[in-house]
Design an enzyme around this catalytic site. Structure first.
Site, mmCIF file in Angstrom:
data_model
loop_
_atom_site.group_PDB
_atom_site.id
_atom_site.type_symbol
_atom_site.label_atom_id
_atom_site.label_comp_id
_atom_site.label_asym_id
_atom_site.label_seq_id
_atom_site.Cartn_x
_atom_site.Cartn_y
_atom_site.Cartn_z
ATOM 1 N N LYS A 1 42.873 50.518 46.468
ATOM 2 C CA LYS A 1 42.587 51.821 45.655
ATOM 3 C C LYS A 1 43.246 52.877 46.307
ATOM 4 O O LYS A 1 43.806 52.883 47.587
ATOM 5 C CB LYS A 1 40.863 52.014 45.699
ATOM 6 C CG LYS A 1 40.446 51.342 44.533
ATOM 7 C CD LYS A 1 38.954 51.743 44.285
ATOM 8 C CE LYS A 1 38.385 51.006 43.070
ATOM 9 N NZ LYS A 1 37.014 51.379 42.956
ATOM 10 N N ARG B 1 34.868 43.264 45.391
ATOM 11 C CA ARG B 1 35.514 43.067 44.273
ATOM 12 C C ARG B 1 37.052 43.569 44.460
ATOM 13 O O ARG B 1 37.562 44.576 44.855
ATOM 14 C CB ARG B 1 35.214 43.887 43.165
ATOM 15 C CG ARG B 1 35.697 44.065 41.704
ATOM 16 C CD ARG B 1 35.114 44.984 40.891
ATOM 17 N NE ARG B 1 35.654 45.092 39.485
ATOM 18 C CZ ARG B 1 36.884 45.562 39.174
ATOM 19 N NH1 ARG B 1 37.407 46.543 40.084
ATOM 20 N NH2 ARG B 1 36.969 45.278 37.957
#
Length: 279
Positions: free
Chosen positions: A204, A244
């Site tokens: 991210k 995750r």
């Protein structure tokens, strides 16, 4: 938790696994690599992403969930829509991962409650195409904790059993990189809420921002896997129950290191508490 985006437009791997056969193959590979769950999502939640029709999301997700479940893989479904969650559970999914925390679809919590499966509640404020405008906080940690408390109460009221709830701070969802790092540095405040934590930092913007700040350049998404693994280890050491990730093996090994470190640290602290003459 291995990420399986069956979308044409996800920020990291959009289009790579849009074909059902390739998606199932990749899901099986992640399971073999050590993923405890394969998280199947049919709607991108990258910044700026627009919603897709329910029929399209169902067509993308359900066949992949069914094939993986039939192959013995534990599958979670990454969706904000009750209809998709219901269909995925019917097809074999054993967890619902709702990045909106029930805000996008008022029927979601009741659907999950009736299905009696674990429910991952993520901190979220607005849809992807407008979420960056909502990244305004006076104290991001206390506000995220407070807003997650509200979502937990709503879920329980709708029929979700408390012991089935997992919390996710929602890194990148209506948050800039500084907000994300503050949340990661204070995972204890989220852990104190009394629910298992899922951390999803993989590839991210917060990782790119940190690498840039240290002069590592503008790393492309797959070049962020080593840094993602470092975050996975730190999150696990801080009490996260699950991470995750896109690259399962590197984060799995990182979590092993965190577990060993934590175990040795705990053993050492116990030893220090024992009077020397009794050792």
């Amino acid at each position: 938790m291995g990420i399986l985006n069956v979308t044409p437009d996800s920020f990291s791997d959009g289009g790579r696994y849009a074909d059902t056969r390739r998606a199932v193959q990749h899901g099986l590979q992640m399971a073999r690599a050590g993923a405890d769950l394969v998280d199947v999502g049919g709607e991108s939640t990258r910044p700026g992403a627009r919603p897709v029709p329910l029929t399209e999301e169902l067509a993308r997700v359900v066949p992949v969930v069914r094939e993986l479940a039939l192959a013995g893989v534990a599958v979670s479904v990454d969706t904000m829509h009750a209809e998709v969650a219901h269909a995925a559970v019917q097809a074999g999914a054993c967890v619902v991962n709702d990045v909106s925390g029930g805000l996008a679809d008022p029927a979601m919590a009741a659907t999950v409650g009736a299905a009696q499966v674990p429910y991952i509640i993520t901190h979220w404020r607005a849809p992807s195409h407008e979420m960056d405008r909502h990244a305004v906080y006076d104290d991001v940690v206390s506000q995220v904790v407070g807003e997650l408390h509200a979502r937990v109460e709503a879920a329980i009221e709708a029929g979700v059993e408390a012991e089935r709830i997992v919390l996710d701070p929602g890194l990148g969802f209506a948050k800039d990189a500084e907000h994300d790092w503050q949340l990661l540095a204070h995972l204890g405040a989220l852990k104190d809420m009394g629910f298992p934590l899922l951390v999803g930092a993989s590839r991210k913007r917060l990782i790119r921002a940190a690498l840039q700040a240290h002069g590592a350049g503008d790393a492309e998404s797959e070049e962020r896997d080593a840094a993602t693994a470092a975050v996975s280890a730190l999150a696990a050491a801080a009490g996260a129950s699950c991470v995750r990730v896109h690259d399962v093996r590197s984060s799995l090994h990182a979590v092993y290191m965190a577990a060993t470190w934590s175990a040795e640290s705990h053993a050492a602290s116990i030893l220090r508490s024992v009077p020397p003459h009794t050792r």
